[in-house]
Design a protein around this motif. Structure first.
Motif, PDB file in Angstrom:
ATOM      1  N   HIS A   7      16.897   6.670 -37.331  1.00 20.25           N
ATOM      2  CA  HIS A   7      17.136   5.518 -38.205  1.00 20.25           C
ATOM      3  C   HIS A   7      16.723   4.229 -37.517  1.00 20.25           C
ATOM      4  CE1 HIS A   7      20.686   5.306 -35.685  1.00 20.25           C
ATOM      5  NE2 HIS A   7      20.930   4.094 -36.119  1.00 20.25           N
ATOM      6  N   LEU A   8      16.418   4.320 -36.232  1.00 20.58           N
ATOM      7  CA  LEU A   8      15.938   3.160 -35.479  1.00 20.58           C
ATOM      8  C   LEU A   8      14.430   3.257 -35.319  1.00 20.58           C
ATOM      9  CD1 LEU A   8      18.583   3.107 -32.607  1.00 20.58           C
ATOM     10  CD2 LEU A   8      18.516   1.590 -34.594  1.00 20.58           C
ATOM     11  N   CYS A  26      25.302   7.096 -36.940  1.00 17.75           N
ATOM     12  CA  CYS A  26      25.373   6.050 -35.927  1.00 17.75           C
ATOM     13  C   CYS A  26      26.531   5.120 -36.238  1.00 17.75           C
ATOM     14  CB  CYS A  26      24.069   5.269 -35.896  1.00 17.75           C
ATOM     15  SG  CYS A  26      24.093   3.823 -34.825  1.00 17.75           S
ATOM     16  N   CYS A  29      25.714   1.077 -36.621  1.00 19.88           N
ATOM     17  CA  CYS A  29      25.181   0.435 -37.831  1.00 19.88           C
ATOM     18  C   CYS A  29      25.528   1.180 -39.113  1.00 19.88           C
ATOM     19  CB  CYS A  29      23.681   0.206 -37.715  1.00 19.88           C
ATOM     20  SG  CYS A  29      22.713   1.683 -37.535  1.00 19.88           S
TER      21      CYS A  29
HETATM   22 ZN    ZN Z   1      22.335   2.648 -35.518  1.00 20.49          ZN
END
Ligand code: ZN
Length: 97
Positions: A7-8, A26, A29
């Motif tokens: 997701h990053l 995560c 975030c």
């Molecule tokens: Zn994250």
């Protein structure tokens, strides 16, 4: 191998076991990594990539997979079509008629 999209920054990585939802999630975030599928090899994975990944930079994909861009397009000609289309669109957006 299990393929995931981070997701990053959208990096693709693999694991040799299937991650649980908790591992993908995560806490920082609230987003999570995406499971892309299970394949024996990177080439199998590339072959099966759908149009939703056309926006990936082919050089990035090829480099991640350890193959050349030519090989990438050879494995999945649809990626090339979508890639051409995607970048043509971008070009048109920059220069409206
Ligand atoms: Zn994250």
């Amino acid at each position: 191998m299990y393929f995931y999209e981070s997701h990053l920054g959208g990096n693709i990585y693999t694991t040799d076991y299937e991650k649980t939802y908790d591992e993908l999630y995560c806490e920082e975030c609230g987003d999570s990594d995406t499971f892309l599928g299970e394949y024996d090899t990177w080439e199998e994975f590339i072959k099966d990539l759908g149009t939703e990944y056309a926006s990936y930079d082919p050089e990035f994909l090829a480099e991640t997979a350890g193959i050349t861009v030519d090989r990438l397009f050879e494995l999945n000609p649809k990626l090339k079509e979508d890639y051409d289309e995607y970048y043509n669109k971008e070009e048109n957006n920059e220069r409206p008629t």
